[in-house]
Design an enzyme around this catalytic site. Sequence first.
Site, short mmCIF file in Angstrom:
data_model
loop_
_atom_site.label_atom_id
_atom_site.label_comp_id
_atom_site.label_asym_id
_atom_site.label_seq_id
_atom_site.Cartn_x
_atom_site.Cartn_y
_atom_site.Cartn_z
N ASP A 139 -7.79 6.15 -4.58
CA ASP A 139 -6.93 7.32 -4.78
C ASP A 139 -7.74 8.60 -4.56
OD1 ASP A 139 -8.11 8.32 -7.29
OD2 ASP A 139 -7.22 6.58 -8.27
N ASN A 141 -15.64 2.41 -21.47
CA ASN A 141 -14.62 1.39 -21.19
C ASN A 141 -14.08 0.93 -22.54
OD1 ASN A 141 -13.28 -1.07 -20.41
ND2 ASN A 141 -14.54 -1.13 -18.58
N CYS A 157 0.05 2.52 16.31
CA CYS A 157 -1.04 3.38 16.77
C CYS A 157 -0.61 4.11 18.03
CB CYS A 157 -2.26 2.51 17.02
SG CYS A 157 -3.61 3.34 17.88
N TYR A 202 0.83 -1.21 0.00
CA TYR A 202 0.00 0.00 0.00
C TYR A 202 0.86 1.26 0.00
CZ TYR A 202 -4.32 -2.57 0.22
OH TYR A 202 -5.38 -3.39 -0.12
N HIS A 239 -14.85 2.01 -1.46
CA HIS A 239 -13.84 1.05 -1.01
C HIS A 239 -12.76 1.71 -0.15
CE1 HIS A 239 -15.05 -1.81 -4.54
NE2 HIS A 239 -15.89 -1.84 -3.53
N CYS A 241 -2.95 2.56 21.17
CA CYS A 241 -2.84 1.21 21.72
C CYS A 241 -1.56 0.47 21.28
CB CYS A 241 -4.07 0.38 21.33
SG CYS A 241 -4.05 -0.16 19.60
N CYS A 280 -7.50 -1.16 17.44
CA CYS A 280 -8.55 -0.39 18.15
C CYS A 280 -9.38 0.44 17.19
CB CYS A 280 -7.94 0.48 19.25
SG CYS A 280 -7.03 1.93 18.67
P1 OAD Z 1 -10.66 -3.38 -12.64
O1 OAD Z 1 -9.17 -3.39 -12.65
O2 OAD Z 1 -11.38 -4.64 -12.34
O3 OAD Z 1 -11.21 -2.90 -14.03
C1 OAD Z 1 -10.72 -1.76 -14.66
C2 OAD Z 1 -11.55 -1.53 -15.90
O4 OAD Z 1 -11.11 -0.33 -16.49
C3 OAD Z 1 -11.44 -2.63 -16.96
O5 OAD Z 1 -12.76 -3.01 -17.37
C4 OAD Z 1 -10.69 -1.96 -18.10
O6 OAD Z 1 -11.13 -2.40 -19.38
C5 OAD Z 1 -11.07 -0.50 -17.88
N1 OAD Z 1 -10.11 0.47 -18.41
C6 OAD Z 1 -8.78 0.35 -18.58
N2 OAD Z 1 -8.25 1.49 -19.05
C7 OAD Z 1 -9.27 2.37 -19.18
C8 OAD Z 1 -9.38 3.72 -19.63
N3 OAD Z 1 -8.31 4.41 -20.03
N4 OAD Z 1 -10.61 4.29 -19.62
C9 OAD Z 1 -11.69 3.61 -19.21
N5 OAD Z 1 -11.66 2.34 -18.78
C10 OAD Z 1 -10.47 1.72 -18.76
O7 OAD Z 1 -11.08 -2.21 -11.64
P2 OAD Z 1 -12.44 -1.98 -10.87
O8 OAD Z 1 -13.62 -2.37 -11.69
O9 OAD Z 1 -12.39 -0.61 -10.31
O10 OAD Z 1 -11.84 -3.50 -4.78
O11 OAD Z 1 -12.29 -3.02 -9.70
C11 OAD Z 1 -13.29 -3.07 -8.73
C12 OAD Z 1 -12.70 -3.39 -7.39
O12 OAD Z 1 -11.94 -4.60 -7.49
C13 OAD Z 1 -11.69 -2.39 -6.88
O13 OAD Z 1 -12.27 -1.29 -6.25
C14 OAD Z 1 -10.96 -3.23 -5.88
C15 OAD Z 1 -10.73 -4.45 -6.71
O14 OAD Z 1 -10.52 -5.58 -6.04
C16 OAD Z 1 -11.42 -3.37 -3.52
O15 OAD Z 1 -10.32 -2.97 -3.25
C17 OAD Z 1 -12.45 -3.78 -2.50
#
Ligand code: OAD
Length: 253
Positions: free
Chosen positions: A103, A220, A154, A66, A118, A157, A129
């Site tokens: 972000d 997308n 922390c 991270y 998220h 704690c 804690c």
């Molecule tokens: P993903 O990485 O699953 O998907 C990213 C999407 O962005 C894909 O469908 C790509 O085709 C698309 N993409 C790539 N470049 C792009 C661009 N320039 N313009 C538009 N689209 C583009 O990311 P998320 O759907 O955000 O969860 O993932 C969902 C969640 O899965 C995240 O929030 C995270 C992850 O595990 C947690 O952390 C709980």
Amino acid sequence: MLDPDLLDALRTARHVVVFTGAGVSAESGIPTFRDRLTGLWERFDAASLATAEAFRADPALVWGWYEWRRSVVHRAQPNPAHLAIAALASKVPKLTLITQNVDDLHERAGSLDVTHLHGQLERPRCFQCQRDPDAPLPVPDEPEAGRRVQPPACAHCGGPLRPGVVWFGESLPMDAITHAFQAAEQCDLLISIGTSGVVYPAAEIPEIAWRLRATVLHINPVPGPLHGERDFALASAAGIALPALLNEAFAEH
Ligand code: OAD
């Protein structure tokens, strides 16, 4: 030339929901979740690092990951898609911005009231804690991908700080998901940008809007299947599609 029904839906919408995923930040240089991870991180699967079990087993490995992500975000800039979303807020009567991203590029582009489903990289809390630290995290240096970093302790704690993000197996913040579902129920246009739509419950948000008769637009480069009526796709990068959409919808209005 964009579909006139889509342009009309945008021009006449009273409440627009913008729902973003990792793809909206891709053009800022932030890897999406389902990209191959870079450098040493190629050896790890993001999903297996984003769990409480992984943190318990190896806090320095997960915190290091991270910190690396925080340093990437810190050096990144909002791209034309983030800026277009911020500009859209002043062109429609009401805009609700919901993001799955951890972000802060929407905020840095000028968007107000961003709902983070998220969590946020910059909001760590104690793993034990649950309290917030007294001071913000220091600006990250540029750790090489794969470097282990001990999480700070922390002040209350002594437990380790954990990233302020939602990990797999954890619940989403109740106020954020309630707000997102309500907005999806009430909007007349939902624009879903850069999400693979595989992580629930967030992935339900465009579904709810469409079922309740809103127009839905997916931006997308690799759009999924469409329902048919009131369901549109722009198969393009967000940083190109969104400024073009705003230009065409509002240029002469
Ligand atoms: P993903 O990485 O699953 O998907 C990213 C999407 O962005 C894909 O469908 C790509 O085709 C698309 N993409 C790539 N470049 C792009 C661009 N320039 N313009 C538009 N689209 C583009 O990311 P998320 O759907 O955000 O969860 O993932 C969902 C969640 O899965 C995240 O929030 C995270 C992850 O595990 C947690 O952390 C709980």
